[in-house]
Write a protein that holds these residues in place. Structure first.
Motif, PDB file in Angstrom:
ATOM      1  N   GLY A 157       0.825  -1.214   0.000  1.00 49.90           N
ATOM      2  CA  GLY A 157       0.000   0.000   0.000  1.00 49.90           C
ATOM      3  C   GLY A 157       0.853   1.255   0.000  1.00 49.90           C
ATOM      4  N   LEU A 158       0.302   2.317  -0.575  1.00 48.49           N
ATOM      5  CA  LEU A 158       1.053   3.566  -0.693  1.00 48.49           C
ATOM      6  C   LEU A 158       0.517   4.645   0.237  1.00 48.49           C
ATOM      7  N   ALA A 159      -0.399   4.272   1.162  1.00 44.39           N
ATOM      8  CA  ALA A 159      -1.001   5.285   2.030  1.00 44.39           C
ATOM      9  C   ALA A 159      -0.811   4.971   3.514  1.00 44.39           C
ATOM     10  N   LEU A 206       7.748  -0.465 -18.967  1.00 45.66           N
ATOM     11  CA  LEU A 206       8.047   0.977 -18.859  1.00 45.66           C
ATOM     12  C   LEU A 206       7.043   1.624 -17.911  1.00 45.66           C
ATOM     13  N   ARG A 207       5.786   1.324 -18.121  1.00 42.16           N
ATOM     14  CA  ARG A 207       4.743   1.942 -17.298  1.00 42.16           C
ATOM     15  C   ARG A 207       4.828   1.469 -15.838  1.00 42.16           C
ATOM     16  N   GLU A 208       5.085   0.167 -15.676  1.00 49.23           N
ATOM     17  CA  GLU A 208       5.008  -0.397 -14.320  1.00 49.23           C
ATOM     18  C   GLU A 208       6.193  -0.024 -13.436  1.00 49.23           C
ATOM     19  N   ILE A 233       7.628   2.900 -13.160  1.00 48.82           N
ATOM     20  CA  ILE A 233       7.738   4.333 -12.831  1.00 48.82           C
ATOM     21  C   ILE A 233       7.804   4.556 -11.312  1.00 48.82           C
ATOM     22  N   THR A 234       6.947   3.850 -10.570  1.00 48.56           N
ATOM     23  CA  THR A 234       6.887   4.050  -9.117  1.00 48.56           C
ATOM     24  C   THR A 234       8.251   3.799  -8.473  1.00 48.56           C
ATOM     25  N   GLU A 235       8.845   2.679  -8.887  1.00 48.27           N
ATOM     26  CA  GLU A 235      10.156   2.300  -8.340  1.00 48.27           C
ATOM     27  C   GLU A 235      11.216   3.366  -8.691  1.00 48.27           C
ATOM     28  N   VAL A 246       5.926  13.699  -3.278  1.00 48.96           N
ATOM     29  CA  VAL A 246       4.615  13.798  -2.645  1.00 48.96           C
ATOM     30  C   VAL A 246       3.626  13.169  -3.622  1.00 48.96           C
ATOM     31  N   LYS A 247       2.989  12.083  -3.192  1.00 49.65           N
ATOM     32  CA  LYS A 247       2.113  11.365  -4.119  1.00 49.65           C
ATOM     33  C   LYS A 247       0.693  11.908  -4.065  1.00 49.65           C
ATOM     34  N   HIS A 248       0.079  11.953  -5.223  1.00 57.34           N
ATOM     35  CA  HIS A 248      -1.341  12.292  -5.304  1.00 57.34           C
ATOM     36  C   HIS A 248      -2.016  11.254  -6.175  1.00 57.34           C
ATOM     37  N   VAL A 293       3.949  13.104 -13.644  1.00 60.25           N
ATOM     38  CA  VAL A 293       2.543  12.732 -13.838  1.00 60.25           C
ATOM     39  C   VAL A 293       2.429  11.482 -14.691  1.00 60.25           C
ATOM     40  N   PHE A 294       1.633  10.558 -14.229  1.00 62.75           N
ATOM     41  CA  PHE A 294       1.306   9.362 -15.006  1.00 62.75           C
ATOM     42  C   PHE A 294       0.006   8.820 -14.428  1.00 62.75           C
ATOM     43  N   GLY A 295      -0.607   7.891 -15.140  1.00 60.17           N
ATOM     44  CA  GLY A 295      -1.819   7.319 -14.547  1.00 60.17           C
ATOM     45  C   GLY A 295      -2.818   6.844 -15.564  1.00 60.17           C
ATOM     46  N   HIS A 296      -3.996   6.631 -15.032  1.00 63.91           N
ATOM     47  CA  HIS A 296      -5.020   5.879 -15.758  1.00 63.91           C
ATOM     48  C   HIS A 296      -6.005   6.859 -16.394  1.00 63.91           C
ATOM     49  N   MET A 297      -5.539   7.539 -17.440  1.00 60.20           N
ATOM     50  CA  MET A 297      -6.348   8.619 -18.023  1.00 60.20           C
ATOM     51  C   MET A 297      -7.731   8.135 -18.461  1.00 60.20           C
ATOM     52  N   LEU A 337      -5.341  10.161 -12.142  1.00 63.68           N
ATOM     53  CA  LEU A 337      -3.942  10.510 -12.409  1.00 63.68           C
ATOM     54  C   LEU A 337      -3.118  10.458 -11.139  1.00 63.68           C
ATOM     55  N   HIS A 338      -1.868  10.040 -11.274  1.00 59.23           N
ATOM     56  CA  HIS A 338      -0.917  10.157 -10.177  1.00 59.23           C
ATOM     57  C   HIS A 338      -0.109  11.428 -10.454  1.00 59.23           C
ATOM     58  N   TYR A 339      -0.604  12.517  -9.885  1.00 60.84           N
ATOM     59  CA  TYR A 339       0.074  13.804 -10.058  1.00 60.84           C
ATOM     60  C   TYR A 339       1.101  13.917  -8.929  1.00 60.84           C
ATOM     61  N   ASN A 340       2.185  13.153  -9.084  1.00 57.89           N
ATOM     62  CA  ASN A 340       3.203  13.099  -8.031  1.00 57.89           C
ATOM     63  C   ASN A 340       4.173  14.267  -8.198  1.00 57.89           C
ATOM     64  N   VAL A 341       4.711  14.718  -7.075  1.00 54.99           N
ATOM     65  CA  VAL A 341       5.573  15.907  -7.136  1.00 54.99           C
ATOM     66  C   VAL A 341       6.930  15.567  -6.516  1.00 54.99           C
ATOM     67  N   ALA A 373      -8.310   8.100  -5.535  1.00 56.72           N
ATOM     68  CA  ALA A 373      -9.043   7.373  -6.575  1.00 56.72           C
ATOM     69  C   ALA A 373      -8.924   5.872  -6.409  1.00 56.72           C
ATOM     70  N   GLU A 374      -7.716   5.391  -6.011  1.00 58.75           N
ATOM     71  CA  GLU A 374      -7.543   3.932  -5.977  1.00 58.75           C
ATOM     72  C   GLU A 374      -6.603   3.448  -4.876  1.00 58.75           C
ATOM     73  N   HIS A 375      -5.900   4.332  -4.202  1.00 59.72           N
ATOM     74  CA  HIS A 375      -4.928   3.863  -3.194  1.00 59.72           C
ATOM     75  C   HIS A 375      -5.500   3.837  -1.788  1.00 59.72           C
ATOM     76  N   GLY A 376      -6.576   4.550  -1.565  1.00 57.81           N
ATOM     77  CA  GLY A 376      -7.149   4.599  -0.220  1.00 57.81           C
ATOM     78  C   GLY A 376      -6.631   5.797   0.574  1.00 57.81           C
TER      79      GLY A 376
HETATM   80  C1  2HG Z   1       0.377   2.997 -10.553  1.00 59.04           C
HETATM   81  O1  2HG Z   1      -0.565   3.441 -11.199  1.00 59.04           O
HETATM   82  C2  2HG Z   1       0.223   2.807  -9.078  1.00 59.04           C
HETATM   83  O2  2HG Z   1       1.430   2.639 -11.086  1.00 59.04           O
HETATM   84  C3  2HG Z   1       1.296   3.551  -8.262  1.00 59.04           C
HETATM   85  O3  2HG Z   1      -1.044   3.168  -8.670  1.00 59.04           O
HETATM   86  C4  2HG Z   1       1.211   5.032  -8.381  1.00 59.04           C
HETATM   87  O4  2HG Z   1       3.431   5.346  -7.533  1.00 59.04           O
HETATM   88  C5  2HG Z   1       2.310   5.832  -7.654  1.00 59.04           C
HETATM   89  O5  2HG Z   1       2.031   6.959  -7.257  1.00 59.04           O
END
Ligand code: 2HG
Ligand code: ZN
Length: 465
Positions: free
Chosen positions: A79-81, A331-333, A335-337, A346-348, A379-383, A388-392, A420-423
């Motif tokens: 979890g990210l929260a 590539l998409r998966e 990004i978080t790492e 700061v995650k959004h 910024v990345f996410g499920h448009m 969106l993960h508008y991370n800073v 939206a999806e992390h809780g």
């Molecule tokens: C994703 O979409 C996950 O890859 C993680 O929900 C989002 O790292 C994140 O902020």
């Protein structure tokens, strides 16, 4: 009372009920369970209980209740929260569901899968695949995340636009309540209007109302053909036009429509040595469609040709093989790492109405430039579903909580959601209280009191208690 502040024979009673290997009490053994994946919420656990059955979960809850000890349910620890880690008091028990990992039944015709809470999401997907079906919840953490956590957070992922959130894929639940009673609603039914649909209360409640021990999940037919494409687009408006074209041409075969910013690709290059196959552009779209009918590739090629010709896409690649598609997805998966390797962020995890995404991004960028100069949006996410993960990315000089409020203020202006999806976990608990209407918060507290009067289930998560 013992030195831990817990009733003196309490841990011995837990141990006796769980049997060999069921209880960890050594501080070093407990430590990995007491901190979240991002290492933002370090806590301390009095012990980690590892039940192997629903009966054991119920017994542990009963013993904790008698002793007035709080419990923190935990699954795959992804979890990210900060929703699954104990506080720093050293008086809380982590309840790890990891040993309850059985896949109990797969029904390829009824399209259902019954699993225990500790089953890893990827193992549930594999069981569905072995039966020729698809369990469509999918996200980067699926190799560690567990079904119980997936349900407790109502998690989303990359296929929500076609198959919905976890909530849409749960048919039946078994839950242990705060009083130690077991509610067995493991029905494999598509239609069931007999009384309240109580399972919905527990889905997304982050272990604060009850402990999910098993579930009947909905499977879907597995598309025989899948097409995956990466497209470079000049701006988010063009990305919206590509989405509209894909909706027109490909209908509900679209199963993923992900937006990825240039910043994310830079992080992938820097920290994972991974490069996009396309020439650099401000934004990219990762699009996937699936169907069992023939003709999908022609249809996807048609859409790509159309958007390239119109200039909504600047460049594009359509995967030629499963391996190439997997390469695009990695590539998409990753990004978080890579964001974590970069340093503090700061995650959004926000959602806004889909047509408002370009205006939201513009407003958020402006707010950040004015209110937190020197920060960089990743910024990345499920448009395709508005999330969106508008991370800073921030430096030591920046105030994370202030940036959180700044971005969430923009989300409010667009009538969006701050989770939206992390809780909510611990990370957004104050922001939720601040932004939801008082009546909604009052209702949430009434539900909490009704189901967990003593506040022993995952206290301090979702709601301040
Ligand atoms: C994703 O979409 C996950 O890859 C993680 O929900 C989002 O790292 C994140 O902020
Ligand atoms: Zn996501």
């Amino acid at each position: 009372m013992s030195a831990t502040g817990l009733p003196s024979d309490f841990l011995a009673r837990l141990d006796a009920r769980l049997g060999p290997g069921g209880l960890l009490t050594d501080e070093a053994d407990c430590a990995p369970f007491a901190i979240d994946w991002r290492r933002l919420f370090p806590g301390r656990a009095a012990a980690v209980a590892r039940p192997a059955s629903t009966e054991q979960v119920a017994a542990i809850v009963g013993l904790c209740r008698e002793a007035g000890v709080a419990l923190v349910p935990q699954g795959g620890h992804t979890g990210l929260a900060g929703g699954a880690t104990p506080d720093a008091s050293g008086r809380q028990i982590v309840l790890s569901l990891a040993r309850m990992n059985a896949i109990r039944a797969v029904d390829p015709v009824g399209l259902t899968l019954e699993v225990e809470a500790g089953c890893v999401v990827q193992a549930a997907q594999a069981a569905a695949e072995a039966a020729g079906r698809l369990f469509p919840v999918s996200y980067a953490a699926e190799g560690s995340a567990m079904i119980g956590g997936m349900i407790a957070t109502n998690s989303g992922g990359i296929n929500v636009l076609r198959y919905g959130m976890t909530r849409n894929l749960v048919l039946g639940l078994e839950v242990v309540l705060a009083d130690g009673s077991v509610v067995d609603g493991l029905r494999a039914l598509r239609k069931d209007n007999a009384g309240y649909d109580w399972k919905q209360l527990f889905i997304g409640s982050e272990g604060t109302l009850g402990i999910v021990t098993a579930a009947v999940l909905r499977l879907v037919p597995r598309p025989r053909h899948t097409e995956t494409a990466l497209l470079a687009v000049p701006d988010p408006e063009a990305a919206l036009r590509v989405l509209a074209a894909a909706q027109d041409d490909l209908g509900d075969t679209i199963q993923a429509f992900e937006l990825i910013s240039r910043c994310s690709f830079e992080l992938l290059e820097r920290h994972a040595d991974m490069a996009s196959p396309l020439s650099p552009s401000p934004w990219c779209i990762l699009l996937e469609a699936g169907s069992s009918l023939s003709g999908l590739r022609d249809a996807v090629e048609g859409t790509l040709g159309e958007v390239l010709e119109r200039g909504d896409a600047l460049d594009g690649v359509l995967a030629e093989s499963k391996a190439q598609a997997a390469g695009l997805w990695s590539l998409r998966e990753r990004i978080t790492e890579c964001e974590a390797h970069q340093g503090k962020s700061v995650k959004h995890d926000v959602s806004v109405p889909i047509p408002a995404i370009p205006a939201f991004l513009e407003a958020a960028d402006r707010a950040l430039a004015e209110g937190a100069p020197g920060t960089v949006p990743n910024v990345f996410g499920h448009m395709g579903d508005g999330n969106l993960h508008y991370n800073v990315l921030i430096g030591a000089e920046h105030d994370g909580a202030a940036i959180n409020r700044l971005v969430h203020d923009v989300v409010d202006r667009f009538a969006g959601s701050i989770s939206a999806e992390h809780g909510i976990g611990q990370y957004r608990v104050d922001e939720l209280a601040h932004r939801r209407r008082p009546e909604e918060m009052a209702l949430a507290h009434r539900l909490k009191r009704a189901l967990d009067a003593d506040g022993l289930l995952n206290p301090g998560k979702v709601l301040r208690t």
